[in-house]
Write an enzyme that holds these catalytic residues in place. Sequence first.
Site, PDB file in Angstrom:
ATOM      1  N   ILE A  55       0.830  -1.212   0.000  1.00 43.02           N
ATOM      2  CA  ILE A  55       0.000   0.000   0.000  1.00 43.02           C
ATOM      3  C   ILE A  55       0.863   1.261   0.000  1.00 43.02           C
ATOM      4  CG2 ILE A  55      -1.898   1.222   1.166  1.00 43.02           C
ATOM      5  CD1 ILE A  55      -2.516  -1.692   0.149  1.00 43.02           C
ATOM      6  N   LYS A  86      12.655  -1.173   9.627  1.00 43.93           N
ATOM      7  CA  LYS A  86      14.048  -1.063  10.098  1.00 43.93           C
ATOM      8  C   LYS A  86      14.553   0.367  10.191  1.00 43.93           C
ATOM      9  CE  LYS A  86      14.521  -5.307   7.619  1.00 43.93           C
ATOM     10  NZ  LYS A  86      13.377  -5.080   6.726  1.00 43.93           N
ATOM     11  N   THR A 134       1.267   0.433   7.763  1.00 45.36           N
ATOM     12  CA  THR A 134       1.754  -0.828   8.323  1.00 45.36           C
ATOM     13  C   THR A 134       0.544  -1.538   8.935  1.00 45.36           C
ATOM     14  OG1 THR A 134       2.048  -0.132  10.628  1.00 45.36           O
ATOM     15  CG2 THR A 134       3.801   0.464   9.098  1.00 45.36           C
ATOM     16  N   ALA A 190     -11.342  -1.249   1.715  1.00 43.92           N
ATOM     17  CA  ALA A 190     -10.216  -0.650   0.952  1.00 43.92           C
ATOM     18  C   ALA A 190     -10.619   0.718   0.393  1.00 43.92           C
ATOM     19  CB  ALA A 190      -9.755  -1.610  -0.135  1.00 43.92           C
ATOM     20  N   ASP A 257     -10.947 -11.049  10.737  1.00 45.28           N
ATOM     21  CA  ASP A 257     -10.832  -9.814   9.959  1.00 45.28           C
ATOM     22  C   ASP A 257     -12.227  -9.186   9.757  1.00 45.28           C
ATOM     23  OD1 ASP A 257      -9.314  -7.939   8.331  1.00 45.28           O
ATOM     24  OD2 ASP A 257     -10.411  -8.807   6.639  1.00 45.28           O
ATOM     25  N   LYS A 261     -13.716  -5.502  11.203  1.00 41.85           N
ATOM     26  CA  LYS A 261     -14.404  -4.492  10.386  1.00 41.85           C
ATOM     27  C   LYS A 261     -15.796  -4.184  10.951  1.00 41.85           C
ATOM     28  CE  LYS A 261     -11.686  -5.541   6.330  1.00 41.85           C
ATOM     29  NZ  LYS A 261     -11.507  -6.464   5.209  1.00 41.85           N
ATOM     30  N   GLY A 376      -6.501  -4.945  -2.445  1.00 43.48           N
ATOM     31  CA  GLY A 376      -5.603  -4.721  -3.587  1.00 43.48           C
ATOM     32  C   GLY A 376      -4.915  -3.379  -3.435  1.00 43.48           C
TER      33      GLY A 376
HETATM   34  N1  LIG Z   1      -3.114  -5.071   0.899  1.00 48.41           N
HETATM   35  C1  LIG Z   1      -4.399  -4.762   0.860  1.00 48.41           C
HETATM   36  O1  LIG Z   1      -5.124  -5.044  -0.106  1.00 48.41           O
HETATM   37  C2  LIG Z   1      -5.001  -3.989   2.022  1.00 48.41           C
HETATM   38  C3  LIG Z   1      -6.377  -3.646   1.982  1.00 48.41           C
HETATM   39  C4  LIG Z   1      -6.926  -2.895   3.038  1.00 48.41           C
HETATM   40  C5  LIG Z   1      -6.112  -2.535   4.097  1.00 48.41           C
HETATM   41  N2  LIG Z   1      -4.791  -2.916   4.117  1.00 48.41           N
HETATM   42  C6  LIG Z   1      -3.984  -2.535   5.271  1.00 48.41           C
HETATM   43  O2  LIG Z   1      -2.888  -1.725   4.843  1.00 48.41           O
HETATM   44  C7  LIG Z   1      -1.780  -1.909   5.704  1.00 48.41           C
HETATM   45  C8  LIG Z   1      -0.551  -2.230   4.862  1.00 48.41           C
HETATM   46  O3  LIG Z   1      -0.771  -3.406   4.123  1.00 48.41           O
HETATM   47  P1  LIG Z   1       0.294  -3.909   3.032  1.00 48.41           P
HETATM   48  O4  LIG Z   1      -0.420  -4.931   2.225  1.00 48.41           O
HETATM   49  O5  LIG Z   1       0.921  -2.750   2.369  1.00 48.41           O
HETATM   50  O6  LIG Z   1       1.380  -4.632   3.974  1.00 48.41           O
HETATM   51  P2  LIG Z   1       2.885  -5.020   3.580  1.00 48.41           P
HETATM   52  O7  LIG Z   1       3.052  -5.119   2.110  1.00 48.41           O
HETATM   53  O8  LIG Z   1       3.237  -6.180   4.443  1.00 48.41           O
HETATM   54  O9  LIG Z   1       3.759  -3.741   4.053  1.00 48.41           O
HETATM   55  C9  LIG Z   1       3.908  -3.405   5.391  1.00 48.41           C
HETATM   56  C10 LIG Z   1       4.958  -2.312   5.510  1.00 48.41           C
HETATM   57  O10 LIG Z   1       4.991  -1.914   6.871  1.00 48.41           O
HETATM   58  C11 LIG Z   1       6.347  -1.916   7.323  1.00 48.41           C
HETATM   59  N3  LIG Z   1       6.388  -2.168   8.755  1.00 48.41           N
HETATM   60  C12 LIG Z   1       6.065  -3.290   9.433  1.00 48.41           C
HETATM   61  N4  LIG Z   1       6.262  -3.111  10.759  1.00 48.41           N
HETATM   62  C13 LIG Z   1       6.713  -1.842  10.899  1.00 48.41           C
HETATM   63  C14 LIG Z   1       7.106  -1.059  12.019  1.00 48.41           C
HETATM   64  N5  LIG Z   1       7.058  -1.548  13.265  1.00 48.41           N
HETATM   65  N6  LIG Z   1       7.522   0.201  11.807  1.00 48.41           N
HETATM   66  C15 LIG Z   1       7.581   0.712  10.553  1.00 48.41           C
HETATM   67  N7  LIG Z   1       7.226   0.025   9.445  1.00 48.41           N
HETATM   68  C16 LIG Z   1       6.791  -1.249   9.627  1.00 48.41           C
HETATM   69  C17 LIG Z   1       7.007  -3.020   6.529  1.00 48.41           C
HETATM   70  O11 LIG Z   1       8.406  -2.827   6.580  1.00 48.41           O
HETATM   71  P3  LIG Z   1       9.457  -3.884   5.937  1.00 48.41           P
HETATM   72  O12 LIG Z   1       9.419  -3.585   4.466  1.00 48.41           O
HETATM   73  O13 LIG Z   1      10.743  -3.516   6.577  1.00 48.41           O
HETATM   74  O14 LIG Z   1       8.957  -5.234   6.314  1.00 48.41           O
HETATM   75  C18 LIG Z   1       6.375  -2.765   5.150  1.00 48.41           C
HETATM   76  O15 LIG Z   1       7.062  -1.707   4.497  1.00 48.41           O
HETATM   77  C19 LIG Z   1      -2.177  -3.023   6.679  1.00 48.41           C
HETATM   78  O16 LIG Z   1      -2.644  -2.466   7.877  1.00 48.41           O
HETATM   79  C20 LIG Z   1      -3.317  -3.725   5.949  1.00 48.41           C
HETATM   80  O17 LIG Z   1      -4.215  -4.367   6.825  1.00 48.41           O
HETATM   81  C21 LIG Z   1      -4.234  -3.614   3.105  1.00 48.41           C
END
Ligand SMILES: NC(=O)c1ccc[n+]([C@@H]2O[C@H](COP(=O)([O-])OP(=O)(O)OC[C@H]3O[C@@H](n4cnc5c(N)ncnc54)[C@H](OP(=O)(O)O)[C@@H]3O)[C@@H](O)[C@H]2O)c1
Length: 397
Positions: A55, A86, A134, A190, A257, A261, A376
């Site tokens: 995201i 990190k 995150t 989303a 999940d 919601k 997505g």
């Molecule tokens: N994907 C979807 O379709 C979707 C839909 C609705 C809502 N969301 C929500 O959007 C958020 C992000 O989802 P995503 O799919 O983008 O997840 P993701 O691809 O796993 O990315 C998570 C990011 O957060 C970073 N992170 C994890 N722990 C952290 C910390 N303690 N401090 C700082 N950064 C940290 C990770 O760093 P590293 O790169 O170092 O691991 C990574 O850059 C989540 O809350 C998810 O529930 C996602």
Amino acid sequence: RHNINITAIAQGASERNISFVIDAAQQARALNIIHQAFFEIRKRLSLVVIGVGNIGSTLLGQLRAQRSHLLARGFDVTVVGLANSKKFVLNPRGIDLARWRQRLAASRRRMIPQVLAREISKLELTDAAIVDCTAAESVVAAYPDFVRANLHIITPNKRANVLPRSEYAALMELLQSRQKYFLDEANVGAGLPIMSTIRDLIASGDVIKRIEGIFSGTLSYLFNNFDGSVPFSALVKDAWRRGLTEPDPRDDLSGQDVARKLLILARQAGAQLDIADVDVETLVPPKLAGGPFSERFFGALARFDDKMAARLKRARSHDAVLRYVGSLAGGRARARIQEFRWDHPIAMTKGSDNIIAFNTKRYSQTPLVIQGPGAGPDVTAMGVFSDILKLLHYLPH
Ligand SMILES: NC(=O)c1ccc[n+]([C@@H]2O[C@H](COP(=O)([O-])OP(=O)(O)OC[C@H]3O[C@@H](n4cnc5c(N)ncnc54)[C@H](OP(=O)(O)O)[C@@H]3O)[C@@H](O)[C@H]2O)c1
């Protein structure tokens, strides 16, 4: 609005000057604020994006692509900080979004959310927000620090909205007392406008009677494709192989999940609930719920295929299909498999669609229905982007 305490203020008899006394430590920020109020033609917003995975990185791409469009509309949005698990990097003049990966990789600053909050406050920014992309608890635990550092919060991360009631109330109170916005459109559905719709309905005096729908893209996909030709466990395995489930599919199948919601919407509707108050039907048999996940899970799940097949057969005998739905009515939240007749809108969903129907005092004959992809990167980042736009509109010129 900017939390600058004015110790004394006086207006000259000529009515052409106003003098005031503030703490010297706040001088630079106060000057920036006055300068912005008097001389800036554009509204400025500084963002610190925490989390640059699916995201976060998609959002950065969208912000870069839309920069000139925003500038033409009088909005100067600058990303001044980035963080992953990190590291973090800050640059008050703005980070070049064509090279943000290199900038973050080159940073030597260890990511500790409280330290990041402290460092941001030293930048003396006027209007600024963190965008928490995150799913990290540690980032949410630092929200009060970010708010005290004069930052608004924009996030698709559900964790703050499902905190135990007392912690959630304390965070909302702090935001209110500091006049900071908490924008969370992408928490449910989303990019679909679910959160803004429920808020608008309530703010305009409507009464929510019932909310019902499919809140999980994964469970939507599974039940849209469960027609009896393939056992349920094989369908789950195939979805897992294609990356349509969480890495551990039990996170989807447990219904948690959906429960989160529902809790978020219930709290918006004024219900004083906690996550334990949501009545959830899990699709993970109790014997398979614990322990680390491995591919052997699917073999064990196959032992329960007959039960699912029997449920489908029963639904068919009623001219119905099975769907995993969440519902909220009379202060009660439930997530479970339900039967819907073929011609019901919930039965007609496709792919991984979310569909949410609001039954209210005004929408009583026909519900207000919102439908579309509920996950997505592109659509979720768009939901976050829409919150950035809202914040820009809320900020006074
Ligand atoms: N994907 C979807 O379709 C979707 C839909 C609705 C809502 N969301 C929500 O959007 C958020 C992000 O989802 P995503 O799919 O983008 O997840 P993701 O691809 O796993 O990315 C998570 C990011 O957060 C970073 N992170 C994890 N722990 C952290 C910390 N303690 N401090 C700082 N950064 C940290 C990770 O760093 P590293 O790169 O170092 O691991 C990574 O850059 C989540 O809350 C998810 O529930 C996602």
